[in-house]
Motif scaffolding. Sequence first.
Motif, PDB file in Angstrom:
ATOM      1  N   GLY A  72     -31.090  34.566  23.120  1.00  0.00           N
ATOM      2  CA  GLY A  72     -31.373  34.703  24.552  1.00  0.00           C
ATOM      3  C   GLY A  72     -32.190  35.943  24.837  1.00  0.00           C
ATOM      4  N   ASN A  73     -32.873  35.907  25.976  1.00  0.00           N
ATOM      5  CA  ASN A  73     -33.619  37.085  26.400  1.00  0.00           C
ATOM      6  C   ASN A  73     -32.925  37.703  27.601  1.00  0.00           C
ATOM      7  N   SER A  74     -32.934  39.003  27.689  1.00  0.00           N
ATOM      8  CA  SER A  74     -32.320  39.702  28.826  1.00  0.00           C
ATOM      9  C   SER A  74     -33.302  40.667  29.465  1.00  0.00           C
ATOM     10  N   ASP A  75     -34.602  40.354  29.337  1.00  0.00           N
ATOM     11  CA  ASP A  75     -35.632  41.252  29.873  1.00  0.00           C
ATOM     12  C   ASP A  75     -35.750  41.146  31.394  1.00  0.00           C
ATOM     13  N   ILE A  76     -35.434  39.972  31.944  1.00  0.00           N
ATOM     14  CA  ILE A  76     -35.572  39.744  33.381  1.00  0.00           C
ATOM     15  C   ILE A  76     -34.188  39.640  33.998  1.00  0.00           C
ATOM     16  N   ALA A  77     -33.989  40.312  35.123  1.00  0.00           N
ATOM     17  CA  ALA A  77     -32.687  40.279  35.795  1.00  0.00           C
ATOM     18  C   ALA A  77     -32.423  38.882  36.356  1.00  0.00           C
ATOM     19  N   TRP A  78     -31.154  38.471  36.254  1.00  0.00           N
ATOM     20  CA  TRP A  78     -30.768  37.165  36.796  1.00  0.00           C
ATOM     21  C   TRP A  78     -29.693  37.376  37.851  1.00  0.00           C
ATOM     22  N   TYR A  79     -29.919  36.784  39.023  1.00  0.00           N
ATOM     23  CA  TYR A  79     -28.964  36.869  40.118  1.00  0.00           C
ATOM     24  C   TYR A  79     -28.453  35.475  40.459  1.00  0.00           C
ATOM     25  N   SER A  80     -27.128  35.339  40.469  1.00  0.00           N
ATOM     26  CA  SER A  80     -26.499  34.083  40.874  1.00  0.00           C
ATOM     27  C   SER A  80     -25.047  34.396  41.197  1.00  0.00           C
ATOM     28  N   ASP A  81     -24.201  33.365  41.223  1.00  0.00           N
ATOM     29  CA  ASP A  81     -22.779  33.522  41.511  1.00  0.00           C
ATOM     30  C   ASP A  81     -22.028  33.643  40.186  1.00  0.00           C
ATOM     31  N   LEU A  82     -21.547  34.845  39.875  1.00  0.00           N
ATOM     32  CA  LEU A  82     -20.948  35.133  38.564  1.00  0.00           C
ATOM     33  C   LEU A  82     -19.742  34.243  38.273  1.00  0.00           C
ATOM     34  N   ILE A  83     -18.831  34.111  39.230  1.00  0.00           N
ATOM     35  CA  ILE A  83     -17.613  33.330  39.000  1.00  0.00           C
ATOM     36  C   ILE A  83     -17.950  31.875  38.698  1.00  0.00           C
ATOM     37  N   ARG A  84     -18.895  31.325  39.452  1.00  0.00           N
ATOM     38  CA  ARG A  84     -19.242  29.917  39.247  1.00  0.00           C
ATOM     39  C   ARG A  84     -19.996  29.709  37.930  1.00  0.00           C
ATOM     40  N   VAL A  85     -20.863  30.629  37.577  1.00  0.00           N
ATOM     41  CA  VAL A  85     -21.570  30.514  36.300  1.00  0.00           C
ATOM     42  C   VAL A  85     -20.580  30.587  35.147  1.00  0.00           C
ATOM     43  N   LYS A 108     -16.188  17.399   9.619  1.00  0.00           N
ATOM     44  CA  LYS A 108     -17.409  18.075   9.183  1.00  0.00           C
ATOM     45  C   LYS A 108     -17.076  19.459   8.627  1.00  0.00           C
ATOM     46  N   GLN A 109     -17.823  19.835   7.590  1.00  0.00           N
ATOM     47  CA  GLN A 109     -17.566  21.102   6.905  1.00  0.00           C
ATOM     48  C   GLN A 109     -18.109  22.302   7.679  1.00  0.00           C
ATOM     49  N   ASN A 110     -19.186  22.104   8.425  1.00  0.00           N
ATOM     50  CA  ASN A 110     -19.835  23.238   9.085  1.00  0.00           C
ATOM     51  C   ASN A 110     -20.023  22.979  10.588  1.00  0.00           C
ATOM     52  N   PRO A 111     -18.924  22.953  11.344  1.00  0.00           N
ATOM     53  CA  PRO A 111     -19.055  22.763  12.791  1.00  0.00           C
ATOM     54  C   PRO A 111     -19.786  23.954  13.419  1.00  0.00           C
ATOM     55  N   PHE A 112     -20.630  23.674  14.411  1.00  0.00           N
ATOM     56  CA  PHE A 112     -21.383  24.781  15.018  1.00  0.00           C
ATOM     57  C   PHE A 112     -21.574  24.558  16.516  1.00  0.00           C
ATOM     58  N   ILE A 113     -21.860  25.673  17.181  1.00  0.00           N
ATOM     59  CA  ILE A 113     -22.322  25.663  18.569  1.00  0.00           C
ATOM     60  C   ILE A 113     -23.566  26.541  18.611  1.00  0.00           C
ATOM     61  N   LYS A 114     -24.685  25.961  19.035  1.00  0.00           N
ATOM     62  CA  LYS A 114     -25.926  26.722  19.175  1.00  0.00           C
ATOM     63  C   LYS A 114     -26.220  26.922  20.656  1.00  0.00           C
ATOM     64  N   ILE A 115     -26.439  28.172  21.040  1.00  0.00           N
ATOM     65  CA  ILE A 115     -26.718  28.493  22.437  1.00  0.00           C
ATOM     66  C   ILE A 115     -28.086  29.160  22.523  1.00  0.00           C
ATOM     67  N   VAL A 116     -28.949  28.591  23.345  1.00  0.00           N
ATOM     68  CA  VAL A 116     -30.258  29.186  23.592  1.00  0.00           C
ATOM     69  C   VAL A 116     -30.380  29.397  25.095  1.00  0.00           C
ATOM     70  N   ALA A 117     -30.592  30.651  25.494  1.00  0.00           N
ATOM     71  CA  ALA A 117     -30.666  30.971  26.919  1.00  0.00           C
ATOM     72  C   ALA A 117     -31.955  31.717  27.214  1.00  0.00           C
ATOM     73  N   ASN A 118     -32.558  31.397  28.330  1.00  0.00           N
ATOM     74  CA  ASN A 118     -33.821  32.022  28.705  1.00  0.00           C
ATOM     75  C   ASN A 118     -33.850  32.244  30.213  1.00  0.00           C
ATOM     76  N   VAL A 119     -34.172  33.473  30.617  1.00  0.00           N
ATOM     77  CA  VAL A 119     -34.239  33.816  32.036  1.00  0.00           C
ATOM     78  C   VAL A 119     -35.681  34.124  32.422  1.00  0.00           C
ATOM     79  N   THR A 120     -36.146  33.456  33.487  1.00  0.00           N
ATOM     80  CA  THR A 120     -37.442  33.786  34.089  1.00  0.00           C
ATOM     81  C   THR A 120     -37.184  34.220  35.528  1.00  0.00           C
ATOM     82  N   GLU A 121     -38.240  34.558  36.232  1.00  0.00           N
ATOM     83  CA  GLU A 121     -38.063  34.967  37.622  1.00  0.00           C
ATOM     84  C   GLU A 121     -37.648  33.800  38.504  1.00  0.00           C
ATOM     85  N   GLU A 122     -37.861  32.573  38.015  1.00  0.00           N
ATOM     86  CA  GLU A 122     -37.511  31.392  38.821  1.00  0.00           C
ATOM     87  C   GLU A 122     -36.178  30.771  38.414  1.00  0.00           C
TER      88      GLU A 122
END
Length: 353
Positions: free
Chosen positions: A227-240, A259-273
Motif C-alpha cells: 500500500g501507499n501512504s503518500d496521500i492523506a485519506w479522509y473518511s469514517d474510521l469506525i465504518r472503514v 491447502k498447504q499455503n493459505p494466504f491473504i493478499k492486500i493491495v491498497a492505494n490512495v489517491t486524492e479521489e
Amino acid sequence: MENEGMFRELIENSDDIIIVTDKEFRIRYISSSVHKVFDVEPVSMLRRNIFDFVAREKQESWKHCLDETPHSVVDEVEFKVQHGEKRYFDVHVSNLLDHYKVQGLVLKLHDITQTKQKQEELLRSNQQLDQVIYKTTHDLKAPLMSALGLVKIAETAPIEEKDRYISMIKKSLLKLDSYIEEMNNFFRNDKLALQREKINLNELLASELENLKNLHHGDRVKVSLQGNSDIAWYSDLIRVKTVVANIFSNAIKYQDLQKQNPFIKIVANVTEEFCDICIEDNGIGIDPEYKEKIFDLFFRGTDQSQGTGLGLFIVKDTIERLKGTIEVRSEKGKGTAFRIRIPNQLHQSLEVE
C-alpha cells in the motif's frame, strides 16, 4: 389579462406539473416544469392523449370516477424517468369538460418521490429490524445454553477434566461475544452520523489483521500487504474498520484447510479521489449460484459458515453509506477477491444523510 398573466407565471414557476387536455383527452397545455422532471420539451407532449401515460389498470377507474360527482380523481402514480429512475406523484384530475372555457381535463402532478422513498426506507428498516430481532434471539440462545450446560457439567466433573470444560465454555462465550459485536455493528452503522477523519490506512489494516490472527487457525494464513501512504485519506474510521474487519474475518474463517499455503493478499492505494483496497484469498471460494446472494441479510452460503450472516450485509450497507462500491470475484475451490472503492473526502466535508 394581468391576472391571467400572473396566474400563468405562477404555474410556470411551480415545481408541480399542470396539464390541460381537450375533450378528446389530448394534451393542449403542459407547464414547463415537465422538462425539469422528465427532461422532455413541453411542446413535444402536445396533442398526446393523456391516457397514454396512465397505467391500463387505472384507466377505467379514472374514467368512471370522472363521470361521477364531484368529477375528480385523486390518485398516486409511478413514472420511470431518465436512466430508469422512478418518480412518484400525487395526481389530482378535475373534469371540466362542461366548463365553457376549459372543455377538458385539468391535471396537477405533485412530486412525492422523496416522501415515498422515505416511507419505503422506513418499511424496509422495520422489516429488517423484525428479522434481526427474531434471528438474534434464536442465534444467541444456542451458545448461551451450551455454556450453561457446560457449567453444570463442570461443577461435578473431576478436577483433571475441569480445564477442558472451561476451554469449551470459553469457546461458547467467545461465539456469543462475536454475535453481540455483529449486532452492535449492524445498529451502529444504521444510527451513527457519518464522520470525516484522517485515516492511516497501513496502520488500520495491520491493526485489524493483528486482532484476527488468533481467529479460526488465523496463525497459519500468510498475509502480504502492499500500500501507499503518500496521500492523506479522509473518511469514517469506525465504518472503514467495520468493512475491513468483516472481510478479513471471512478470509480467515473460510480458508481452505486442505491447502498447504493459505494466504491473504492486500493491495491498497490512495489517491486524492479514492481509496482502493483489494483483499484476495485462496480459500474455499463462493459457489456461483450464491454469488449474487452473499450481501443479503442473514445469508449463509456454506456449512462452514459461522456467525449471524450479517457480516457481508453490513459491509455492503456501510460502503454504500460512504458512497463507495464493492465488487467480488470468486471461484469455488480457488479463492475470493473483494475490490473496494471508497471516496477520499480530502477536499470536502463528508455529506451526512
